[in-house]
Each structure stands twice: as structure tokens, then as C-alpha cells.
Design a protein around this motif. Structure first.
Motif, PDB file in Angstrom:
ATOM      1  N   ALA A 296       0.829  -1.203   0.000  1.00  0.00           N
ATOM      2  CA  ALA A 296       0.000   0.000   0.000  1.00  0.00           C
ATOM      3  C   ALA A 296       0.863   1.252   0.000  1.00  0.00           C
ATOM      4  CB  ALA A 296      -0.926   0.002   1.215  1.00  0.00           C
TER       5      ALA A 296
ATOM      6  N   GLU B 104       3.855   1.535  -1.289  1.00  0.00           N
ATOM      7  CA  GLU B 104       4.451   1.711  -2.611  1.00  0.00           C
ATOM      8  C   GLU B 104       3.450   2.315  -3.592  1.00  0.00           C
ATOM      9  OE1 GLU B 104       7.318  -0.517  -5.826  1.00  0.00           O
ATOM     10  OE2 GLU B 104       6.574  -1.641  -4.100  1.00  0.00           O
ATOM     11  N   ARG B 105       2.199   1.923  -3.484  1.00  0.00           N
ATOM     12  CA  ARG B 105       1.181   2.502  -4.370  1.00  0.00           C
ATOM     13  C   ARG B 105       1.002   3.991  -4.141  1.00  0.00           C
ATOM     14  NH1 ARG B 105      -1.372  -2.503  -3.201  1.00  0.00           N
ATOM     15  NH2 ARG B 105      -2.682  -1.561  -1.575  1.00  0.00           N
TER      16      ARG B 105
END
Length: 228
Positions: free
Chosen positions: A54, A56-57
Motif C-alpha cells: 500500500a 508503494e502505491r
């Protein structure tokens, strides 16, 4: 909390910092104090820590740092964040580390937590995730059932029996001004509705443990699903 560490990592005005909303209010305030922008990402389904995927997103070209937290004594997924840092070339600044993971006090808390884990049924009890230490600085369970109404009713009933149960994160950081954001964080919202901190400390006596377990078992029919 963390202003100097963030500044040392190069965080400045206009930068974005990815962090958890659950338990991250003080860090978000430190980000704002530097003139940077907190960007909230969701937590893991278990463990309450920031989810590397999450996080990284949420990384963009403006991200200056990612900040996982050791929450309630549970270490974050350090290998996962090391890989994120390598892949996206973004520094990871770990804050909230619990000192003394190998101390006698932490060892005692682990033994007490293991005992509670075998005695409390119907609650989702905390366990260390594979390869990650847990000092049980706070013993935070999830109360299943109908979310916040059942958790709050369970807490009130425990407190009526003299058990000092507390909601560890009453409101996630992304829902509080001036940090308010429109982020959709389903695991964060679920944790905020279900999490409850039960009393556990290294000096806890056998009698106190028995009293806690007995109080939980006495409330088995309070919520839609058995609470203990």
C-alpha cells in the motif's frame, strides 16, 4: 515525534511523506511542521503496521520518505520496506521503534501474551508475524462482530468490571483536521472500529491475569459473535 529524523532524511517544504494513518497522528504532525505533506497509506490486515504494498502505491515523484511505525511493539515489515526503498529509490525512515526487544521486561510480556492467547477465545489476539519481533508494549486485540458498536460495548462492560480496556486509536490521522484527506483506507477503518487494548504489563500477577480472562469470558454473549 520524528521531526529531526525526517529533516535528517532530507524532508522539506512541499515534499510528500508516506505514512500510516492508524497510529500515525504524531508523525503526521511532524511532517506538517516541516512544511511537507502527509500521504496516508493503508495498514496490513493483521499486525496494524503500514503495508509495504500500500505504501508503494502511494509513492509519487514528490515522495521524500516512507515512514513505517513499530506499533504496539510489533515491528514493521523491514525486508518489505527495504525492497520498496531499493525499487523506488525512496528513503525509509523507521520511527516508533520499541527499545529493549531482548529485555527481561519484553520477555515477560511475551510470556503473558502467549498465555492470554491460549485463554481468550472469540477475540482476535495479537501474534508476532513471521520473522518480526513483538514486544507487546500494548496488548491490542480485535473485537469481532458489528465493528465499533460491539467493540465499544465490550469495552464499557470490561471497565464496569474494573478492567481498564482502552481504544488505542480512537480516530485515524486521515480523518482529523488539518491532516484530513479523502484517502480510502479500509484496513485502517476496520482496525479503528475493532481494536481494543487490554491491560498487560511485565509486573502483572497471576491473579490479575485470571481476573482479566474471567471478565472476558463472562461477557461471551455481549456482542453478535462471542467476545471471549
Amino acid at each position: 515525534m520524528g521531526t529531526s529524523e525526517l529533516a535528517a532524511a532530507g524532508v522539506g517544504a512541499g515534499d510528500e511523506v508516506v505514512l500510516p494513518s492508524f497510529g500515525g497522528s504524531r508523525v503526521a504532525d511532524a511532517v506538517l511542521a516541516l512544511g511537507a505533506v502527509p500521504v496516508f497509506a493503508d495498514i496490513e490486515p493483521v499486525g496494524f503496521c503500514l503495508d509495504p504494498a500500500a505504501a508503494e502505491r502511494a509513492v509519487t515523484a514528490h515522495t521524500a520518505a516512507v515512514v513505517p511505525l513499530a506499533l504496539f511493539g510489533q515491528a514493521p515489515d523491514r525486508p518489505g520496506f527495504a525492497e520498496l526503498s531499493r525499487r523506488r529509490q525512496v528513503p525509509v525512515v523507521e520511527l516508533g521503534a520499541e527499545p529493549g526487544a531482548a529485555s527481561l521486561a519484553a520477555a515477560r510480556r511475551r510470556r503473558l501474551a502467549a498465555h492470554l492467547g491460549t485463554r481468550l477465545t472469540g477475540l482476535v489476539t495479537p501474534e508476532p508475524l513471521p520473522g518480526r519481533e513483538h514486544t507487546y508494549a500494548r496488548y491490542v486485540v480485535r473485537v469481532p462482530g458489528n465493528g465499533r458498536p460491539d467493540r465499544d460495548a465490550f469495552r464499557r462492560a470490561l471497565r464496569a468490571r474494573g478492567i481498564a480496556a482502552e481504544v488505542p486509536v480512537p480516530v485515524p490521522a486521515h480523518r482529523v483536521d488539518p491532516r484530513r484527506s479523502g484517502a480510502w483506507l479500509p484496513e485502517t477503518e476496520r482496525a479503528a472500529a475493532e481494536a481494543l487494548a487490554l491491560p498487560l504489563h511485565e509486573a502483572m500477577t497471576r491473579r490479575e491475569m485470571h481476573r482479566l480472562v474471567s471478565a472476558c469470558r463472562a461477557l461471551g454473549g455481549l456482542v453478535l459473535e462471542p467476545a471471549c
